[in-house]
Design a protein around this motif. Structure first.
Motif, PDB file in Angstrom:
ATOM      1  N   LEU A   1       0.816  -1.208   0.000  1.00  0.00           N
ATOM      2  CA  LEU A   1       0.000   0.000   0.000  1.00  0.00           C
ATOM      3  C   LEU A   1       0.853   1.264   0.000  1.00  0.00           C
ATOM      4  O   LEU A   1       0.504   2.251  -0.639  1.00  0.00           O
ATOM      5  CB  LEU A   1      -0.951   0.001   1.201  1.00  0.00           C
ATOM      6  CG  LEU A   1      -2.112  -0.981   1.111  1.00  0.00           C
ATOM      7  CD1 LEU A   1      -2.900  -0.985   2.417  1.00  0.00           C
ATOM      8  CD2 LEU A   1      -3.020  -0.648  -0.049  1.00  0.00           C
ATOM      9  N   VAL A   2       1.984   1.228   0.702  1.00  0.00           N
ATOM     10  CA  VAL A   2       2.881   2.383   0.707  1.00  0.00           C
ATOM     11  C   VAL A   2       3.456   2.611  -0.683  1.00  0.00           C
ATOM     12  O   VAL A   2       3.557   3.754  -1.145  1.00  0.00           O
ATOM     13  CB  VAL A   2       4.001   2.204   1.761  1.00  0.00           C
ATOM     14  CG1 VAL A   2       5.110   3.221   1.588  1.00  0.00           C
ATOM     15  CG2 VAL A   2       3.415   2.286   3.167  1.00  0.00           C
ATOM     16  N   LYS A   3       3.808   1.548  -1.389  1.00  0.00           N
ATOM     17  CA  LYS A   3       4.333   1.687  -2.754  1.00  0.00           C
ATOM     18  C   LYS A   3       3.282   2.278  -3.688  1.00  0.00           C
ATOM     19  O   LYS A   3       3.562   3.188  -4.467  1.00  0.00           O
ATOM     20  CB  LYS A   3       4.792   0.327  -3.289  1.00  0.00           C
ATOM     21  CG  LYS A   3       6.094  -0.146  -2.694  1.00  0.00           C
ATOM     22  CD  LYS A   3       6.498  -1.478  -3.265  1.00  0.00           C
ATOM     23  CE  LYS A   3       7.758  -1.987  -2.587  1.00  0.00           C
ATOM     24  NZ  LYS A   3       8.172  -3.305  -3.066  1.00  0.00           N
TER      25      LYS A   3
ATOM     26  N   LYS B   1       3.283  10.814  -6.426  1.00  0.00           N
ATOM     27  CA  LYS B   1       4.158  11.372  -7.458  1.00  0.00           C
ATOM     28  C   LYS B   1       3.344  11.863  -8.650  1.00  0.00           C
ATOM     29  O   LYS B   1       3.625  12.925  -9.203  1.00  0.00           O
ATOM     30  CB  LYS B   1       5.182  10.328  -7.912  1.00  0.00           C
ATOM     31  CG  LYS B   1       6.268  10.073  -6.913  1.00  0.00           C
ATOM     32  CD  LYS B   1       7.213   8.988  -7.401  1.00  0.00           C
ATOM     33  CE  LYS B   1       8.195   8.594  -6.315  1.00  0.00           C
ATOM     34  NZ  LYS B   1       9.035   7.470  -6.733  1.00  0.00           N
ATOM     35  N   GLN B   2       2.333  11.069  -9.035  1.00  0.00           N
ATOM     36  CA  GLN B   2       1.483  11.483 -10.155  1.00  0.00           C
ATOM     37  C   GLN B   2       0.716  12.758  -9.818  1.00  0.00           C
ATOM     38  O   GLN B   2       0.617  13.662 -10.640  1.00  0.00           O
ATOM     39  CB  GLN B   2       0.491  10.366 -10.520  1.00  0.00           C
ATOM     40  CG  GLN B   2       1.131   9.158 -11.141  1.00  0.00           C
ATOM     41  CD  GLN B   2       1.809   9.483 -12.469  1.00  0.00           C
ATOM     42  OE1 GLN B   2       1.685  10.557 -13.034  1.00  0.00           O
ATOM     43  NE2 GLN B   2       2.565   8.531 -12.969  1.00  0.00           N
ATOM     44  N   PHE B   3       0.164  12.819  -8.602  1.00  0.00           N
ATOM     45  CA  PHE B   3      -0.542  14.028  -8.178  1.00  0.00           C
ATOM     46  C   PHE B   3       0.381  15.238  -8.218  1.00  0.00           C
ATOM     47  O   PHE B   3       0.008  16.311  -8.679  1.00  0.00           O
ATOM     48  CB  PHE B   3      -1.110  13.881  -6.753  1.00  0.00           C
ATOM     49  CG  PHE B   3      -2.490  13.305  -6.711  1.00  0.00           C
ATOM     50  CD1 PHE B   3      -3.548  13.921  -7.362  1.00  0.00           C
ATOM     51  CD2 PHE B   3      -2.753  12.151  -6.008  1.00  0.00           C
ATOM     52  CE1 PHE B   3      -4.820  13.406  -7.311  1.00  0.00           C
ATOM     53  CE2 PHE B   3      -4.022  11.625  -5.941  1.00  0.00           C
ATOM     54  CZ  PHE B   3      -5.054  12.253  -6.603  1.00  0.00           C
ATOM     55  N   ARG B   4       1.587  15.061  -7.717  1.00  0.00           N
ATOM     56  CA  ARG B   4       2.552  16.171  -7.667  1.00  0.00           C
ATOM     57  C   ARG B   4       2.832  16.700  -9.076  1.00  0.00           C
ATOM     58  O   ARG B   4       2.830  17.911  -9.305  1.00  0.00           O
ATOM     59  CB  ARG B   4       3.841  15.689  -7.012  1.00  0.00           C
ATOM     60  CG  ARG B   4       4.645  16.785  -6.372  1.00  0.00           C
ATOM     61  CD  ARG B   4       5.823  16.260  -5.564  1.00  0.00           C
ATOM     62  NE  ARG B   4       5.391  15.429  -4.453  1.00  0.00           N
ATOM     63  CZ  ARG B   4       5.841  14.194  -4.229  1.00  0.00           C
ATOM     64  NH1 ARG B   4       6.714  13.631  -5.027  1.00  0.00           N
ATOM     65  NH2 ARG B   4       5.406  13.498  -3.205  1.00  0.00           N
TER      66      ARG B   4
ATOM     67  N   GLY C   1      -8.392  13.872 -11.742  1.00  0.00           N
ATOM     68  CA  GLY C   1      -9.624  13.153 -11.435  1.00  0.00           C
ATOM     69  C   GLY C   1      -9.482  11.658 -11.672  1.00  0.00           C
ATOM     70  O   GLY C   1      -9.921  10.844 -10.850  1.00  0.00           O
ATOM     71  N   LEU C   2      -8.863  11.281 -12.788  1.00  0.00           N
ATOM     72  CA  LEU C   2      -8.636   9.854 -13.057  1.00  0.00           C
ATOM     73  C   LEU C   2      -7.785   9.228 -11.963  1.00  0.00           C
ATOM     74  O   LEU C   2      -8.082   8.136 -11.479  1.00  0.00           O
ATOM     75  CB  LEU C   2      -7.933   9.669 -14.409  1.00  0.00           C
ATOM     76  CG  LEU C   2      -8.750   9.854 -15.674  1.00  0.00           C
ATOM     77  CD1 LEU C   2      -7.850   9.736 -16.902  1.00  0.00           C
ATOM     78  CD2 LEU C   2      -9.866   8.832 -15.759  1.00  0.00           C
ATOM     79  N   THR C   3      -6.722   9.918 -11.567  1.00  0.00           N
ATOM     80  CA  THR C   3      -5.822   9.405 -10.538  1.00  0.00           C
ATOM     81  C   THR C   3      -6.521   9.360  -9.182  1.00  0.00           C
ATOM     82  O   THR C   3      -6.344   8.411  -8.422  1.00  0.00           O
ATOM     83  CB  THR C   3      -4.555  10.282 -10.453  1.00  0.00           C
ATOM     84  OG1 THR C   3      -3.997  10.408 -11.762  1.00  0.00           O
ATOM     85  CG2 THR C   3      -3.522   9.682  -9.533  1.00  0.00           C
ATOM     86  N   ASN C   4      -7.309  10.380  -8.878  1.00  0.00           N
ATOM     87  CA  ASN C   4      -8.031  10.413  -7.606  1.00  0.00           C
ATOM     88  C   ASN C   4      -8.973   9.220  -7.483  1.00  0.00           C
ATOM     89  O   ASN C   4      -9.168   8.689  -6.393  1.00  0.00           O
ATOM     90  CB  ASN C   4      -8.803  11.717  -7.477  1.00  0.00           C
ATOM     91  CG  ASN C   4      -9.414  11.903  -6.107  1.00  0.00           C
ATOM     92  OD1 ASN C   4      -8.986  11.300  -5.136  1.00  0.00           O
ATOM     93  ND2 ASN C   4     -10.400  12.749  -6.029  1.00  0.00           N
TER      94      ASN C   4
END
Length: 146
Positions: free
Chosen positions: A105-107, A114-117, A132-135
């Motif tokens: 889960l941490v990975k 990283k994607q959000f950033r 939104g897709l990533t969320n």
């Protein structure tokens, strides 16, 4: 009206309070593509469209898997077996098993962060849709419950 309708309505209404607390800060921190109310509304629309797209695809996959087991005639037995496995997992889990799942889960969480950033640095409509897709991929117990 049937009980399924009222259950779904209650779950959606009560769950909205959970969503405001958990994903509300993400929605408030979204970058804006341009200045102006029309641009802001379009950006928020694209963000939510991305979330809905992810939830729809994940629901479609889960539904197709469930439908496959239903066709085979294993759904009842599979539900009982999985329920027993969950109970066994909870009763007999140990630290090494917890660490095993926690590491995974941490990975996953670090990949998503990283994607959000990266996406939050861009001020474009496409980045809002991708946020939104990533969320939609963030682990959410309430969504899984529903």
């Amino acid at each position: 009206m049937n009980i399924l309708f009222w259950s779904a309505l209650s779950l959606g209404f009560l769950g909205s309070f959970h969503c405001v607390g958990m994903c509300g800060p993400i929605a408030l921190a979204l970058p804006t593509a341009n200045v102006g109310s029309g641009s802001l509304l379009l950006g928020r629309f694209l963000y939510n469209l991305g979330r809905i797209t992810t939830y729809t695809i994940l629901g479609l996959i889960a539904g197709l898997i469930g439908k496959t087991f239903s066709f085979i005639g294993l759904q009842n037995n599979l539900s009982i077996i999985i329920g027993i496995l969950i109970i066994i997992f909870v009763l007999f889990s140990n630290d090494s098993l917890g660490r095993f799942f926690n590491e995974r889960l941490v990975k996953i969480s670090s990949i998503l962060k990283k994607q959000f950033r990266k996406l939050f640095r861009h001020h474009s409509y496409s980045s809002l849709f991708l946020v939104g897709l990533t969320n939609g991929l963030l682990p959410c117990g309430f969504v899984y419950l529903a």
